[in-house]
Design a protein around this motif. Structure first.
Motif, mmCIF file in Angstrom:
data_model
loop_
_atom_site.group_PDB
_atom_site.id
_atom_site.type_symbol
_atom_site.label_atom_id
_atom_site.label_comp_id
_atom_site.label_asym_id
_atom_site.label_seq_id
_atom_site.Cartn_x
_atom_site.Cartn_y
_atom_site.Cartn_z
ATOM 1 N N GLY A 1 0.930 -1.284 -0.081
ATOM 2 C CA GLY A 1 0.075 0.027 0.092
ATOM 3 C C GLY A 1 0.754 1.186 -0.039
ATOM 4 N N PHE A 2 0.747 1.962 1.065
ATOM 5 C CA PHE A 2 1.397 3.515 1.075
ATOM 6 C C PHE A 2 2.849 3.234 0.717
ATOM 7 C CE2 PHE A 2 1.289 7.756 2.395
ATOM 8 C CZ PHE A 2 2.373 8.042 2.810
ATOM 9 N N TRP A 3 3.506 2.623 1.638
ATOM 10 C CA TRP A 3 5.226 2.822 1.537
ATOM 11 C C TRP A 3 5.837 2.315 0.160
ATOM 12 C CZ3 TRP A 3 7.134 6.044 4.063
ATOM 13 C CH2 TRP A 3 6.713 6.308 5.492
ATOM 14 N N PRO A 4 5.281 1.082 -0.462
ATOM 15 C CA PRO A 4 5.510 0.617 -1.620
ATOM 16 C C PRO A 4 5.507 2.043 -2.549
ATOM 17 C CG PRO A 4 4.506 -1.112 -0.827
ATOM 18 C CD PRO A 4 4.384 -0.117 0.147
ATOM 19 N N THR A 5 4.080 2.551 -2.606
ATOM 20 C CA THR A 5 3.805 3.440 -3.761
ATOM 21 C C THR A 5 4.844 4.375 -3.314
ATOM 22 O OG1 THR A 5 1.648 2.737 -3.457
ATOM 23 C CG2 THR A 5 2.089 4.625 -4.710
ATOM 24 N N PHE A 6 4.795 5.018 -1.922
ATOM 25 C CA PHE A 6 5.836 6.083 -1.814
ATOM 26 C C PHE A 6 7.238 5.827 -2.550
ATOM 27 C CE2 PHE A 6 7.324 9.643 0.406
ATOM 28 C CZ PHE A 6 8.822 9.350 1.057
ATOM 29 N N ILE A 7 7.710 4.446 -2.110
ATOM 30 C CA ILE A 7 9.296 4.380 -2.571
ATOM 31 C C ILE A 7 9.116 4.477 -4.072
ATOM 32 C CG2 ILE A 7 10.928 2.504 -2.458
ATOM 33 C CD1 ILE A 7 9.840 1.655 0.229
ATOM 34 N N ALA A 8 8.325 4.118 -4.667
ATOM 35 C CA ALA A 8 8.131 4.197 -6.272
ATOM 36 C C ALA A 8 8.150 5.453 -6.666
ATOM 37 C CB ALA A 8 7.110 3.382 -6.908
ATOM 38 N N LEU A 9 7.177 6.394 -5.855
ATOM 39 C CA LEU A 9 6.963 7.985 -6.580
ATOM 40 C C LEU A 9 8.103 8.807 -6.355
ATOM 41 C CD1 LEU A 9 3.643 8.306 -4.858
ATOM 42 C CD2 LEU A 9 4.163 7.984 -7.376
ATOM 43 N N VAL A 10 9.032 8.509 -5.148
ATOM 44 C CA VAL A 10 10.023 9.433 -4.997
ATOM 45 C C VAL A 10 11.111 9.364 -6.154
ATOM 46 C CG1 VAL A 10 12.219 9.972 -3.629
ATOM 47 C CG2 VAL A 10 9.982 9.628 -2.677
ATOM 48 N N PRO A 11 11.524 8.500 -6.592
ATOM 49 C CA PRO A 11 12.578 8.358 -7.797
ATOM 50 C C PRO A 11 11.762 8.943 -9.007
ATOM 51 C CG PRO A 11 12.368 5.952 -6.814
ATOM 52 C CD PRO A 11 11.400 7.004 -6.042
ATOM 53 N N LEU A 12 10.521 8.525 -9.051
ATOM 54 C CA LEU A 12 9.791 9.239 -10.178
ATOM 55 C C LEU A 12 9.974 10.665 -10.114
ATOM 56 C CD1 LEU A 12 7.967 7.354 -12.043
ATOM 57 C CD2 LEU A 12 6.325 8.527 -11.047
ATOM 58 N N GLY A 13 9.899 11.303 -9.061
ATOM 59 C CA GLY A 13 9.885 12.882 -8.827
ATOM 60 C C GLY A 13 11.078 13.521 -9.225
ATOM 61 N N ILE A 14 12.328 12.727 -9.051
ATOM 62 C CA ILE A 14 13.660 13.151 -8.905
ATOM 63 C C ILE A 14 14.258 13.659 -10.188
ATOM 64 C CG2 ILE A 14 15.963 12.743 -8.745
ATOM 65 C CD1 ILE A 14 15.398 11.225 -6.048
ATOM 66 N N PRO A 15 13.807 12.852 -11.166
ATOM 67 C CA PRO A 15 14.267 13.340 -12.551
ATOM 68 C C PRO A 15 14.046 14.785 -13.223
ATOM 69 C CG PRO A 15 14.073 10.985 -12.795
ATOM 70 C CD PRO A 15 13.459 11.685 -11.511
ATOM 71 N N PRO A 16 12.502 15.132 -13.169
ATOM 72 C CA PRO A 16 12.159 16.448 -13.917
ATOM 73 C C PRO A 16 12.829 17.544 -13.036
ATOM 74 C CG PRO A 16 10.261 14.879 -13.342
ATOM 75 C CD PRO A 16 11.502 14.334 -12.912
ATOM 76 N N ILE A 17 12.891 17.363 -11.720
ATOM 77 C CA ILE A 17 13.231 18.248 -10.791
ATOM 78 C C ILE A 17 14.575 18.601 -10.991
ATOM 79 C CG2 ILE A 17 13.563 19.123 -8.453
ATOM 80 C CD1 ILE A 17 10.881 17.503 -7.515
ATOM 81 N N LEU A 18 15.468 17.617 -11.082
ATOM 82 C CA LEU A 18 17.057 17.722 -11.091
ATOM 83 C C LEU A 18 17.510 18.290 -12.376
ATOM 84 C CD1 LEU A 18 19.282 14.833 -9.683
ATOM 85 C CD2 LEU A 18 19.996 16.620 -11.564
ATOM 86 N N THR A 19 16.962 17.780 -13.380
ATOM 87 C CA THR A 19 17.211 17.968 -14.719
ATOM 88 C C THR A 19 17.057 19.600 -14.786
ATOM 89 O OG1 THR A 19 16.991 16.128 -15.580
ATOM 90 C CG2 THR A 19 16.805 17.806 -17.268
#
Lengths: 319, 219, 241
Positions: C100-118
Motif C-alpha cells: 500500500g502506502f510505503w511501496p507506492t511512496f518508495i516508487a514515487l520518489v525516484p519518479l519525481g527526482i528526474p524532472p526536478i533535477l534536470t
C-alpha cells in the motif's frame, strides 16, 4: 481485480492457430493429429470448438486447463479464455455465450445467481438447487467433484493468540469492531464473504481492505499486519506453509463449495461425450488432489498447463 | 521477491520465449499505432495552425490537458464508452503523444528562417512545394526529436494498458506484482526499456539518413 | 443519434453515484480517498524535491555533471512507472513496511527526482553569463551569487520542473492501488474488478481533476513566487528572439 481480459490476445492468437489447424486438417486429409486419436474418426469432424473460461486465480486456471485438455484428448477444439476475471465478469460471459464451460463452486455460484437460495452443507442438495436456479439460463451443472474449495478466513498465529480466536464467531465475542478484514474487492457484497460474516455472525469489522482473490497481496498484508483477518481459499497450500490459523466456520456460513463444471446447454448438445469427459474428471478430483495441484503452481511455480497435463496423465484421463 | 527464489529464473524465460516474443510484438504494435496516429493528427493540426496561427494556443491547451490527465484515468474515462478494447488503449496512448508532437512540429516549422521561405516563394514555389520541399526538411531535426520523445514515452505508457486488459510487456510486470514473481517482472521492465532505447536509436539513424546536409553543416 | 441514449443514461448513473451520501463517508469515501492521494503525493514530492533540488542546483551552479544531470530525465522517461512500482514492493517488504502506502511512496520518489533535477540544472546553467559576470564584478561571493542572482533568475524553470514532477507523482500514485494503496486509484482498480463503471468513471474524473488542479496550482505559485523583474526580462528576451 484489474483486468477483464488479459488473455484476449492469447485468445485471438489461439483462434488463429485453431483456424489454421482446421484448414490444415481439411486440406491435409492424412493422419489426424494425435489429439484426435479417440477412434471417433467420423464424428471427430463434427466436434465443436468449446470456449473454456476460468476465474482470475491460479486454482481456477488449473481447473480450466484440466477441463480443456480432457476435452482436447477427446477430439474437441478448445478456445481458452482462462484468467478471465472474477464472477462478475465470467458469469455474464457464460450467459451470453462468450464462453461455454466454467469450473464453478456449487454454493458460491448458487448464492451469486439467486440471493435468496437455500444452499446447504450437502453438495447433492446444493447441486440440485443450483440446477433449478440456472435452468432458465440454459446452463447445466455437471457432476460435482469431491474437491471442495471454500472461503477460509484466516488469521496469523499472533492474532489468534492475542484475541483468542479459534472460531469465526469468536471475532464477534472477543474482537468486535477491532479487526481489519482483507479480501477481494467484491467481498463486501458477497454472501460468503464480508456480507455473510456481518449477517450470519453479526461481526463488525473496523475496516475492509480490497486486496486480491486469496492471492499474494492478501498473504503479504496478513504478514505485515495490515489486515488482521484475510480471505484465503481452503485448498491453498500457503495456509499450512505460513502456519495461519483457519477460523472454524462454526455457524456454517460456507456451504458445499464443491467444484463442478457449469456448461451451456447448446454446447452440450453439440458434443455427445462432453458430459462424460468432464464427469470423469470430476470423479477423480478430490480436495487433496486440488491442494497438490495448487502447490505445484503457487509454490513450485510450475505452469498450470503442464501441471494439468501431468495430472490427467497420472489419472489415466488422457494418454 | 518470494524469499529463496533467484531474481531471474532462466528456465521460466526459456519456456516462455514464444510468449515473450508475442508480447513484444503486441507492445510494438500498440505503441507504433499510437505514435503513427498521433503524428498524423498533429501534422494535420499543424497545417491548420500554419494558416491560422491563433489556433495554436487553444489547441496546445487542449493537448496539454490531455497530457496532464494520468494515463490510467484517461483509459478509465473511455472504458464506459469504448470498453476494455484496443481502441480505448489507442485513444489514450495517442492523446499523450499529441502535446509533444504538436509542439515540435509547429516549433520546427516556425524555426525555418524567413529568408529561406521568401527565397523559395520568390523562386516560384507553391505553398505545397514550400512545405514539402523546404520547410519540412529543414524542420526535420526538431520534428524527429519530438517523435523520439513521443515514442519513448509511449513505449513506457503502453505497459499501463495491461491494467485494462491489453497485452504488451506490462502483462509480465503485472504478473510479477500479483504473484510476487520477480522473473516476469524483470523481463517486462528490462525489455520495455531496451525497446525504448532501440526505437530511439532507430529514429536517430533514420533522421541521419534523411538529413545528409545537417551532418555537413555541423563539420 | 441513438448513441446519445446510453451515454446520457451512463452520465446520469455517474451523477447518482456522486450524489449518494454513502460515497462521501467512511474509509472508502471521496474525501478520504482524495486525502490519501494528496497526502501520498505531497510527501513524495517533498522528499523528491529535497533530494533533487540541492543536487540539481549545485551541479548547475558549478557546471559539473552535466551529462548525467540532463540524461537523468531521459532515463526517467523511459522507465515504465508500473515497473518502478513493482520493484518497490520487495524493497518495502525487506524494510517490513508492507503493502500500500510505503511501496507506492518508495516508487514515487525516484519518479519525481528526474524532472526536478534536470530542470534545476538547466535553469541554473541558462542564467545569463553577463549577469553573473556583473555580479562577480560587484564583488559578490559565490554563495551570494547563487542566492541573490542565479536562483531568482532560475526560479521559473525550477518551478516548472517541480510542477512536472508533481503531475507525474499524482499520476503514478493512481497506479499504487494495484499494490493495495489507497487514494483515488482505488476507485479505478476496484471499479474494474467490480465491473462498476460508475465508480470507475468517478475515480478517473477525480484523478484527472486532481492532476489538472495540481498543474494549475503550480502555475499560480510560479506567478506569485517569480519576481516581476525576472518575468519582464524573460518576456523581453523571448520577444527579441
Amino acid at each position: 481485480m484489474k483486468k477483464e481480459n488479459p488473455m484476449q490476445r492469447s485468445r485471438t492468437f489461439a483462434s488463429v492457430l485453431i483456424a489454421c489447424s482446421v484448414v490444415a486438417a481439411a486440406c491435409g486429409g492424412t493422419a489426424q493429429p494425435s489429439a484426435q486419436a479417440s477412434g471417433q474418426a467420423s464424428a471427430a469432424a463434427a466436434k465443436p470448438t468449446v470456449k473454456v473460461a476460468s476465474f482470475n486465480f491460479p486454482e481456477s486456471v488449473i481447473l480450466g486447463e484440466i477441463y480443456a485438455q480432457a476435452l482436447e484428448g477427446n477430439g474437441y477444439k478448445i478456445e481458452r479464455k482462462l484468467n478471465l476475471g472474477n464472477r462478475e465478469v465470467v458469469f455474464p460471459a457464460l450467459e451470453k455465450g462468450d464462453v461455454d464451460v466454467v469450473p464453478e463452486y456449487l454454493a458460491t455460484v448458487l448464492g451469486f445467481v439467486d440471493k435468496t437460495a437455500k444452499g446447504s452443507g450437502d453438495p447433492k442438495e446444493t447441486s440440485t438447487t443450483l440446477q433449478n436456479a440456472v435452468k432458465s439460463k440454459n446452463l447445466t451443472v455437471l457432476d460435482f467433484a469431491n474437491a471442495v474449495d471454500q472461503n477460509s478466513f484466516v488469521v496469523t498465529k499472533a492474532t489468534s493468540d492475542k484475541y483468542k480466536l479459534k472460531k469465526t464467531s469468536d471475532i464477534a465475542t472477543s474482537a468486535q469492531g477491532q479487526l481489519v478484514l482483507g479480501g477481494p474487492a467484491e467481498c463486501p457484497q458477497r454472501p460468503f464473504c464480508k456480507l455473510g460474516l456481518e449477517q450470519t455472525y453479526g461481526i463488525k469489522f473496523k475496516d475492509f481492505k480490497p486486496l486480491d482473490s486469496g492471492g499474494n497481496l492478501t498473504v503479504a498484508a496478513l504478514d505485515a499486519g495490515q489486515v488482521d483477518v484475510g480471505l484465503l481459499f481452503s485448498s491453498d497450500a500457503i495456509i499450512s506453509v505460513k502456519g495461519y490459523v483457519v477460523l472454524e466456520d462454526d455457524k456454517k456460513l460456507q456451504l458445499s463449495d464443491n467444484v463442478a463444471p457449469l456448461v451451456r446447454n447448446d454446447i452440450l448438445a453439440k458434443g455427445d461425450d462432453m458430459k462424460k469427459t468432464l464427469n470423469d474428471v470430476s470423479a477423480k478430483l478430490t480436495t487433496d488432489e486440488l491442494i497438490g495441484l495448487n502447490k505445484q503452481v503457487s509454490v513450485d511455480r510450475k505452469e498450470p498447463r503442464d501441471v494439468a497435463k501431468q495430472w490427467l496423465k497420472d489419472k489415466g484421463l488422457v494418454k | 521477491m518470494t524469499p529463496g527464489e533467484p531474481l531471474i529464473r532462466w528456465d521460466w524465460v526459456q519456456s516462455h520465449l514464444p510468449d515473450i516474443a508475442q508480447r513484444i510484438g503486441e507492445h510494438l504494435l500498440l505503441a507504433g499505432i499510437a505514435v503513427g496516429v498521433g503524428f498524423a493528427l498533429s501534422f494535420v493540426a499543424s497545417l491548420f495552425i500554419a494558416r491560422r496561427p491563433w489556433l495554436y494556443p487553444p489547441v496546445s491547451w487542449v493537448f496539454g490537458v490531455l497530457y496532464t490527465i494520468p494515463s490510467l484515468a484517461l483509459f478509465s474515462l473511455l472504458i464506459p464508452f469504448t470498453g476494455l478494447s484496443i481502441l480505448t488503449a489507442e485513444i489514450g496512448l495517442v492523446s499523450y503523444t499529441l502535446l509533444i508532437l504538436i509542439r515540435n512540429i509547429v516549433g520546427g516549422l516556425r524555426g525555418v528562417p524567413a529568408e529561406v521561405r521568401d527565397a523559395a516563394l520568390g523562386m516560384g514555389y507553391t505553398q505545397r512545394q514550400l512545405l514539402f520541399r523546404v520547410e519540412l526538411p529543414l524542420a526535420l531535426a526538431v520534428i524527429v526529436a519530438g517523435i523520439r520523445v513521443a515514442a519513448v514515452t509511449t513505449i513506457g505508457l503502453t505497459t499501463v494498458t495491461a491494467l485494462i486488459g491489453q497485452g504488451g510487456l506490462g502483462f509480465f510486470i503485472l504478473e510479477g506484482i500479483l504473484f510476487f514473481f520477480s522473473t516476469p517482472l524483470i523481463v517486462g521492465a528490462v525489455l520495455s526499456v531496451v525497446l525504448a532505447i532501440l526505437v530511439d536509436g532507430a529514429l536517430v539513424a533514420v533522421e541521419r539518413r534523411a538529413t545528409p546536409w545537417a551532418r555537413l553543416g555541423r563539420s | 443519434m441513438g448513441a446519445a441514449g446510453p451515454v446520457v443514461t451512463f452520465l446520469a448513473e455517474v451523477y447518482a453515484w456522486l450524489m449518494d451520501p454513502a460515497h462521501w463517508a467512511g474509509s472508502d469515501g471521496i474525501p478520504t480517498r482524495v486525502g490519501e492521494h494528496v497526502q501520498l503525493s505531497a510527501l513524495a514530492l517533498a522528499v523528491a524535491a529535497a533530494i533533487a533540488l540541492p543536487v540539481g542546483i549545485a551541479l548547475g551552479h558549478s557546471g559539473r555533471g552535466g551529462f548525467v544531470a540532463i540524461n537523468v530525465a531521459n532515463i526517467g522517461r523511459a522507465l515504465p512507472s508500473l515497473a518502478i512500482l513493482a520493484f518497490a514492493l520487495p524493497v518495502a517488504f525487506a524494510l517490513n513496511l508492507g503493502l500500500g502506502f510505503w511501496p507506492t511512496f518508495i516508487a514515487l520518489v525516484p519518479l519525481g527526482i528526474p524532472p526536478i533535477l534536470t530542470n534545476a540544472f538547466v535553469a541554473l546553467r541558462n542564467v545569463d553569463r553577463d549577469v553573473i559576470e556583473a555580479g562577480r564584478g560587484m564583488g559578490l561571493a559565490d554563495s551570494q551569487l547563487l542566492r541573490q542572482l542565479e536562483l531568482p533568475l532560475a526560479l521559473p524553470v525550477v518551478i516548472a520542473g517541480v510542477r512536472n514532477a508533481a503531475v507525474a507523482i499524482v499520476a503514478t500514485a493512481t497506479l499504487g492501488a494495484v499494490v493495495a494503496s489507497g487514494g483515488l486509484g482505488r476507485y479505478i482498480v476496484d471499479g474494474l474488478a467490480l465491473r462498476e463503471t460508475d465508480r470507475l468513471f468517478v475515480g478517473a474524473l477525480l484523478v484527472a481533476l486532481l492532476a489538472i488542479v495540481t498543474e494549475l496550482a503550480f502555475g499560480i505559485f510560479e506567478r506569485v513566487a517569480v519576481s516581476p523583474g525576472v518575468r519582464l526580462t524573460r518576456a523581453a528576451g523571448a520577444r527579441a528572439r
